[in-house]
Design an enzyme around this catalytic site. Structure first.
Site, mmCIF file in Angstrom:
data_model
loop_
_atom_site.group_PDB
_atom_site.id
_atom_site.type_symbol
_atom_site.label_atom_id
_atom_site.label_comp_id
_atom_site.label_asym_id
_atom_site.label_seq_id
_atom_site.Cartn_x
_atom_site.Cartn_y
_atom_site.Cartn_z
ATOM 1 N N GLY A 129 0.777 -1.358 -0.010
ATOM 2 C CA GLY A 129 0.147 0.212 0.353
ATOM 3 C C GLY A 129 0.453 1.055 0.188
ATOM 4 N N LYS A 200 0.956 -10.781 -1.608
ATOM 5 C CA LYS A 200 1.605 -10.269 -1.704
ATOM 6 C C LYS A 200 3.550 -10.624 -1.391
ATOM 7 C CE LYS A 200 -1.347 -6.945 0.424
ATOM 8 N NZ LYS A 200 -1.393 -5.922 1.421
#
Length: 412
Positions: A129, A200
């Site tokens: 993010g 991820k």
């Protein structure tokens, strides 16, 4: 010059437009020329948006406009994001994205297409993010052999576990709170079962070790079976329970990768990361241990990373930034997680629990029994020595004939 298009006007897309327009003067100064968003592509209508004049519904409008240099794909999922991204790259338009699912499954292919067409495919926002991690791995830490990457890669699960640890809320109550606050989706499966974190860690491992790690080859388990009893045992033994994604070399050119709950020692900085925050620990043979910490999701933190990639692409018009890894369908490249050594916390129920201690010790050798307040007489919890996981399971299979195995959690 209006040379940027944003595909998707949801949370991240609207944040990207908002942040770009707010900081456009400073962005232009950094790029060294005038830049602006020309199109926002979304099938929905936004008549009250201050950017309604930029809205279009047909992605072909973007493809056919030679003025567009950079496309920000923030719609998520595989399709139609894959089709749009591939088409844009084949036209020589750079693409930036926050789409972890697409990068984890199609990253090698899309990076190859970008290099072939002298443009870029960047995805800083797909992992941390607002936390910078892709660029540091690709540039600042490039001189290191990466010995391990491990981290808290999902803010929703970290929020839930924090509430269980700090406020003694059970899993279902903590999940409901996360949903009410907007941290968890109505269907929270991707978060609580570890799929989001798995994507991820696949991206990070692919970048660090140079071959594509596919999510389907990585063992993934979530936090839905964690109980307050487990939290209490962990706390009493000096651990915090965290959902951890990790990847490291396994020898012979292979890697070990896994996403699962872990008991993390209170002396480890990851144990202190609470709430919706994420943290990624990278160990390099030169730099040692470094920790990247911050908000791993959210409208503006994620938009910050997307806009950063847009700027990078605008600066490198007609030049490749050179992020790449090989495609890899090699069987066994990701080793079987059962073949990796670990220590494990185990909780059992048995009528003759204390009498089983001798046979348990005979199975495992030296182990550590742990306690919790008001432990029932029919319950035992212990931490095994470090062993190959398949050997631990073999012993537990024998033990299951006389006891019920309630919990198993690996140690970090």
């Amino acid at each position: 010059m209006k040379n940027v298009a944003v595909i998707g006007y949801g949370v991240v897309g609207s944040g990207t437009v908002e942040l770009f327009e707010k900081n456009r003067d400073s962005i232009n100064a950094k790029v060294g020329r005038d830049c602006d968003i020309k199109y926002i592509v979304d099938l929905r209508d936004f008549p009250d948006s201050p950017f309604a004049d930029k809205m279009v519904k047909d992605f072909n409008t973007v493809l056919e406009d030679d003025e567009i240099e950079v496309v920000a794909e923030v719609i998520g999922g595989i399709n139609p994001a894959y089709t749009f991204t591939k088409q844009a790259l084949e036209r020589g338009k750079s693409v930036v994205t926050s789409n972890k699912e697409l990068v984890a499954n199609k990253g090698a292919e899309l990076l190859k297409i970008a290099h072939e067409h002298n443009c870029n495919y960047l995805f800083e926002a797909s992992v941390g993010g607002g936390i910078p991690i892709i660029r540091p791995l690709n540039k600042c830490l490039a001189g290191n052999t990466i010995e391990q990457i491990s981290g808290i890669l999902n803010g929703t699960t970290n929020f839930i576990l924090t509430k269980m640890i700090k406020e003694q809320l059970d899993f279902e109550t903590a999940l409901k709170m996360a949903q009410d606050l907007g941290y968890a989706e109505k269907d929270p499966t991707a978060d609580v079962e570890g799929h989001d974190a798995c994507r991820k860690i696949c991206i990070l491992g692919s970048l660090a070790y140079g071959k594509h790690i596919y999510p389907q080859n990585v063992h993934c388990s979530g936090i839905s079976k964690i109980t307050l009893d487990d939290v209490a045992y962990a706390e009493n033994a000096g651990f915090a329970i965290k959902l951890i994604g990790s990847v490291k070399p396994a020898g012979d050119g292979k890697v070990s990768a896994i996403v699962c709950p872990r008991l993390v020692s209170k002396s480890n900085l990851l144990a202190t990361v609470d709430g919706v925050y994420n943290a990624i620990s990278v160990t390099g043979d030169g730099v040692g241990d470094v920790l990247f910490y911050g908000q791993g999701a959210g409208k503006l933190p994620t938009a910050s990373a997307v806009v950063g990639d847009i700027i990078d692409c605008l600066k490198h018009k007609d030049r490749s930034v050179m992020i790449s890894w090989e495609d890899c369908h090699e069987e066994g490249y990701v080793v079987d997680y059962k073949s990796v050594e670990t220590a494990m916390y185990v909780r059992i129920n048995a009528e003759n629990a204390d009498e089983l201690k001798a046979s348990i010790s005979e199975m495992f050798g030296k182990l550590t029994y742990i306690e919790r307040k008001n432990r029932p007489e029919n319950e035992l919890a212990f931490i095994t020595p470090t062993m190959v996981e398949s050997d631990i399971d073999a012993n537990l299979a024998i033990l299951s004939h006389s006891a019920e195995i309630k919990s198993k959690i690996r140690l970090l």
